[in-house]
Design a protein around this motif. Sequence first.
Motif, short mmCIF file in Angstrom:
data_model
loop_
_atom_site.label_atom_id
_atom_site.label_comp_id
_atom_site.label_asym_id
_atom_site.label_seq_id
_atom_site.Cartn_x
_atom_site.Cartn_y
_atom_site.Cartn_z
N LEU A 57 -54.70 -49.04 -27.29
CA LEU A 57 -53.86 -48.49 -28.36
C LEU A 57 -52.38 -48.53 -28.01
N GLU A 58 -52.05 -48.40 -26.71
CA GLU A 58 -50.64 -48.46 -26.31
C GLU A 58 -50.02 -49.78 -26.77
N LYS A 59 -50.78 -50.86 -26.59
CA LYS A 59 -50.23 -52.18 -26.96
C LYS A 59 -50.24 -52.39 -28.47
N LEU A 60 -51.26 -51.87 -29.14
CA LEU A 60 -51.28 -51.97 -30.60
C LEU A 60 -50.08 -51.22 -31.18
N ASP A 61 -49.82 -50.06 -30.61
CA ASP A 61 -48.68 -49.23 -31.03
C ASP A 61 -47.37 -50.00 -30.84
N ARG A 62 -47.24 -50.61 -29.68
CA ARG A 62 -46.02 -51.38 -29.40
C ARG A 62 -45.89 -52.59 -30.34
N ALA A 63 -47.02 -53.28 -30.56
CA ALA A 63 -46.99 -54.44 -31.44
C ALA A 63 -46.56 -54.03 -32.85
N LEU A 64 -47.04 -52.88 -33.30
CA LEU A 64 -46.67 -52.40 -34.64
C LEU A 64 -45.18 -52.07 -34.73
N ASP A 65 -44.63 -51.56 -33.62
CA ASP A 65 -43.19 -51.28 -33.57
C ASP A 65 -42.38 -52.56 -33.62
N GLU A 66 -42.84 -53.54 -32.81
CA GLU A 66 -42.05 -54.76 -32.66
C GLU A 66 -42.19 -55.70 -33.85
N MET A 67 -43.36 -55.73 -34.44
CA MET A 67 -43.60 -56.62 -35.59
C MET A 67 -44.34 -55.86 -36.67
N PRO A 68 -43.63 -55.04 -37.40
CA PRO A 68 -44.28 -54.20 -38.40
C PRO A 68 -45.14 -55.02 -39.36
N ALA A 69 -46.28 -54.45 -39.72
CA ALA A 69 -47.20 -55.11 -40.67
C ALA A 69 -47.73 -54.01 -41.57
N SER A 70 -48.08 -54.38 -42.78
CA SER A 70 -48.60 -53.33 -43.67
C SER A 70 -50.11 -53.21 -43.57
N GLU A 71 -50.76 -54.23 -42.97
CA GLU A 71 -52.22 -54.18 -42.81
C GLU A 71 -52.57 -54.33 -41.33
N VAL A 72 -53.44 -53.47 -40.84
CA VAL A 72 -53.95 -53.58 -39.47
C VAL A 72 -55.47 -53.66 -39.52
N VAL A 73 -56.03 -54.61 -38.75
CA VAL A 73 -57.49 -54.75 -38.65
C VAL A 73 -57.90 -54.58 -37.20
N VAL A 74 -58.87 -53.71 -36.94
CA VAL A 74 -59.43 -53.57 -35.60
C VAL A 74 -60.91 -53.91 -35.71
N ALA A 75 -61.35 -54.92 -34.96
CA ALA A 75 -62.71 -55.43 -35.14
C ALA A 75 -63.28 -55.96 -33.83
N GLY A 76 -64.52 -56.43 -33.87
CA GLY A 76 -65.21 -56.88 -32.66
C GLY A 76 -66.14 -55.77 -32.18
N GLY A 77 -67.07 -56.12 -31.28
CA GLY A 77 -68.09 -55.18 -30.85
C GLY A 77 -67.56 -53.84 -30.36
N VAL A 78 -66.45 -53.87 -29.59
CA VAL A 78 -65.92 -52.64 -29.02
C VAL A 78 -65.33 -51.73 -30.11
N ALA A 79 -65.03 -52.30 -31.27
CA ALA A 79 -64.52 -51.48 -32.38
C ALA A 79 -65.61 -50.55 -32.92
N ALA A 80 -66.83 -50.68 -32.37
CA ALA A 80 -67.89 -49.72 -32.72
C ALA A 80 -67.73 -48.43 -31.91
N ASN A 81 -66.85 -48.45 -30.90
CA ASN A 81 -66.72 -47.29 -30.01
C ASN A 81 -66.18 -46.05 -30.73
N THR A 82 -66.84 -44.94 -30.50
CA THR A 82 -66.53 -43.69 -31.21
C THR A 82 -65.08 -43.24 -30.99
N LEU A 83 -64.65 -43.20 -29.71
CA LEU A 83 -63.30 -42.72 -29.41
C LEU A 83 -62.25 -43.67 -29.98
N LEU A 84 -62.48 -44.99 -29.84
CA LEU A 84 -61.52 -45.96 -30.36
C LEU A 84 -61.36 -45.78 -31.86
N ARG A 85 -62.45 -45.61 -32.58
CA ARG A 85 -62.38 -45.47 -34.04
C ARG A 85 -61.54 -44.24 -34.42
N ARG A 86 -61.76 -43.16 -33.68
CA ARG A 86 -61.03 -41.93 -34.01
C ARG A 86 -59.55 -42.07 -33.68
#
Length: 310
Positions: free
Chosen positions: A232-261
């Motif tokens: 999330l630290e890097k996703l946060d930084r990426a959003l700061d550096e290159m703002p986007a209006s849509e974010v997608v988080v996917a792949g097997g690990v995106a099933a993780n409970t803590l990550l989803r929250r």
Amino acid sequence: MVEDGRKVLADVIHSQVDVHREFGGVVPELAARDHLERLPALLDLALEKADVRPGDLDLLAVTRGPGLVGCLLVGVGVGEGLAAAWAKPLTGVNHLWGHIYAAMLTRADLEPPLLGLVVSGAHSDLVRMPAHGRFEVIGRTRDDAAGEAFDKAARMLGLGFPGGPALDRLARTGDPARRPLPRPSLPGLEYSFSGLKTALLYRLRELGDSVTDQDRADLAAAFERSVVESLLEKLDRALDEMPASEVVVAGGVAANTLLRRRVAQVVAGRARLTMPPLELCTDNAAMIAAAGFHAARHDAAVDPSLGWGS
Ligand code: KG4
Ligand code: ZN
């Protein structure tokens, strides 16, 4: 079976977990053979569930890579056979594109440009998707992928195969603060999880035979927190550096409970977040059908070279 790249008509999954469990991980030869044995019946089931006849289909899509070579060969062989028998066009799909396109099956009005985080057994990639069939990797892992790290940590904790979901379950009963682990931090948008894995190994060695079930749960929670916060630290930084209006988080690990929250908290108020439901996060055929539809429509040919190549 997917309609217009947006609606799942049938998504049939045969899990190979029972085939590989006794080996503690995926055995490539067994995986390929099981693909060959299972595919015909799975195809029949998908047609039946969707109530579709082969003549109704407009396009066939098959994964070309990245993935296990034997499994890919089986898939491409079956795809070519069906395309010839049914006289239908066949398109090759990039597996990683598929994970992003799973999000398009989730939200009918989701369109690029978007910022994506694809976390699977072999990849932890931050990508920008400026248009359909176009991907630019802006961050990746230097060593292990997040899913691989979860699987290895699960093995160290004696959780067996498949590790990611088991570690997720154990972490729910642990306290991440009781036996904290370091949070990997590299400059820029790069990830690294191998140091964290070693830290867990040393912590378990220190505890030795005195390790309790609660220790293992606490360590699972600490490991999960370090991986998730690093992602999330890097996703946060990426959003700061290159703002986007849509974010997608996917792949097997995106099933993780803590990550989803946690990802919902990080993205909130800055972009709209789409995470596919669990069954579309882990590998599935619907996401490949969706990617095939959109890539063909936008004339985005897939280069079978690995990575995000297009
Ligand atoms: O995308 P995927 O199904 O297959 C690949 O393309 O690799 O991802 C599989 C990975 C495995 O490493 C698995 O342990 C991990 O996703 N995974 C999880 C969870 N469910 C699956 N990791 C953490 N928590 C989960 N709930
Ligand atoms: Zn995958």
